[in-house]
Each structure stands twice: as C-alpha cells, then as structure tokens.
Write an enzyme that holds these catalytic residues in place. Structure first.
Site, PDB file in Angstrom:
ATOM      1  N   SER A 134      43.658  41.619  35.624  1.00  0.00           N
ATOM      2  CA  SER A 134      44.044  40.543  36.536  1.00  0.00           C
ATOM      3  C   SER A 134      43.943  39.221  35.804  1.00  0.00           C
ATOM      4  O   SER A 134      43.213  39.095  34.809  1.00  0.00           O
ATOM      5  CB  SER A 134      43.094  40.529  37.745  1.00  0.00           C
ATOM      6  OG  SER A 134      43.205  39.334  38.491  1.00  0.00           O
ATOM      7  N   TYR A 147      34.527  40.824  41.108  1.00  0.00           N
ATOM      8  CA  TYR A 147      35.912  41.212  40.824  1.00  0.00           C
ATOM      9  C   TYR A 147      36.343  40.668  39.466  1.00  0.00           C
ATOM     10  O   TYR A 147      36.906  41.391  38.643  1.00  0.00           O
ATOM     11  CB  TYR A 147      36.827  40.682  41.929  1.00  0.00           C
ATOM     12  CG  TYR A 147      38.281  41.017  41.735  1.00  0.00           C
ATOM     13  CD1 TYR A 147      38.777  42.271  42.079  1.00  0.00           C
ATOM     14  CD2 TYR A 147      39.166  40.073  41.218  1.00  0.00           C
ATOM     15  CE1 TYR A 147      40.115  42.586  41.899  1.00  0.00           C
ATOM     16  CE2 TYR A 147      40.501  40.372  41.036  1.00  0.00           C
ATOM     17  CZ  TYR A 147      40.970  41.629  41.380  1.00  0.00           C
ATOM     18  OH  TYR A 147      42.310  41.936  41.187  1.00  0.00           O
TER      19      TYR A 147
END
Length: 254
Positions: A134, A147
């Site tokens: 990401s 995350y």
C-alpha cells in the site's frame, strides 16, 4: 493464483487474467464471494478452482497451493489478501488484538502465501510473485499505525525476496496502491484523492507486471506528493498530515 480473490482488487485481477487456456486458483475466506468471481472468470473461458482458506492458516494454505501447483505449475502468484483496522471510539489507540490481526493477515499471510511455491518456482526457473502492499508503506499514517507497519513489512520482505530470487529466473513485484474502490476503502471516511476503480487498478497492475516493474506504486500524483513530503522536516510533515481528517469504520468482515 490470487488470495483475497472474492472482492476488491483480488477479484478484479482474477478477471483481468481470466481467458481461455488459463487455470486460476482463487483463495479467500468467503466461499460465496469466491464463487461469484469464479463464475465471472469461467464466463471468460478460464478454468477456475476455489478454496475457502484463511491465509493465517499456513498449513492449510500450503496444502491447497502445492496441490494446485502439482496440477497447474503456477506462473503468477498474487498475495493480495488483506485487512485494515482503526482507532477505537474517542480516538483511543487501536487494540492490540486489532493490530495483531492486521499484521498476521497482511504480513504473515503474504509470507505464508508465497513461501510454499518459492522452491517449486526456483526449480522451474520461472514464475512471478506479486505482493500487495500500500502507499501506507511509503507514507505511514498515525491513525493506521498497525496497517502501515504491516504493509511496510510486505514492501521490505518483497524487496529482499527479489534480491534472493534474482538469479533464479523468478520475479518479485510489490504493489503499493492508493485509494481503490472496494469494501475496505469504503470504510475509510476521510478524503480519498485520485481514487480509482478496482478494474482500472487491476489493468494498471497487469500492464506494469508485464513490463517487469518490481515496485508498482500509484496513482503517480500521490506517489509524487509522498516523495516531496518525505523531504520535509518530520514535525512539518506531521502537522500537515494531522490536518487530514481520518475515520475508519468497523470492519464488518471480522
């Protein structure tokens, strides 16, 4: 082979590669969603198998992967499964259980997905491993610390794995998307600049994989902004990021 193949980018990538003569293995936790993606891919001429396996079940996952590889030597492995988390009410830090789950699914799950097929690919001296990270790996966000850490771990592991496999004819690519329309991004209630559809993201990823890109980060506007931001003093960057409202709804997929 695609994990997280029942929805989002995983389902879009499965559709992007589905064609006559292609054998696909779709892995995910939701058998019903997998069946829907499989039907779409079969309509495009692909032969499709599905397996409802959680990527944190390393032994079960390895059995499924090796069985499929024995029948259909895997050319392309896409470790895409992932989850996100968020702060508690009143902006209290996310729980350890939430952080642990993200690290286990996102990072450990990616390693568990790729590892069983590394030696078979090395023996054949061909294949491509794709790891879904990401933009949060390039620019971590305070409200999504676990995350960000899990995705940064994927990036670093993928870079090291690429070095390890470089002499064996096996390619490794790490994908760092920005906002892509999906169930996961729908939980992010802040601004989502340059958001793109899952199908558009899958098409972009496929094009760059075909060109052999080892890092696939997009959209370019966000990548450029991150690069500039990393040149700023940390306190200034923290101030700027702190002005961006971020709220993440509860993960109903548990």
């Amino acid at each position: 082979m695609v994990t997280g193949g029942g929805r989002g980018i995983g389902a879009a990538l499965a559709r992007a590669y589905a064609a006559p003569g292609v054998a696909l293995l779709l892995i995910g936790r939701d058998a019903e969603r997998l069946a829907g993606t499989a039907a779409e891919c079969r309509a495009q001429g692909a032969a499709v198998e599905t397996a409802a396996v959680d990527v944190i079940d390393a032994e079960g996952l390895a059995r499924v992967l090796l069985a499929f590889d024995a029948a259909h030597p895997v050319d392309l492995l896409i470790a895409n499964a992932g989850v996100s988390g968020g702060l508690q009410d009143d902006r209290r830090m996310e729980t350890f259980q939430s952080a642990q789950r993200q690290i286990r699914v996102n990072l450990e799950g990616a390693v568990a997905t790729a590892t069983p097929l590394i030696e078979p690919m090395r023996a054949r001296r061909r294949g491509q491993i794709v790891l879904m990270s990401s933009l949060a790996a390039l620019q971590p966000i305070g409200d999504t610390a676990a995350y960000s850490a899990s995705k940064a771990g994927i990036l670093v592991w993928g870079e090291a794995l690429a070095d390890f496999l470089a002499a064996d004819g096996v390619g490794v690519s790490v994908v760092c998307p920005g906002f892509v329309t999906s169930d996961m991004s729908a939980r992010y209630l802040g601004p989502k600049p340059f958001e793109m559809s899952a199908d558009d993201a899958a098409a972009l990823i496929r094009r760059r994989l075909a060109r052999g890109h080892e890092l696939i980060a997009f959209p370019w506007q966000m990548v450029a902004a991150i690069r500039v931001g990393r040149l700023l003093p940390r306190r200034l960057l923290r101030y700027i990021l702190g002005r961006v409202p971020v709220t993440i709804a509860a993960d109903k997929y548990g």
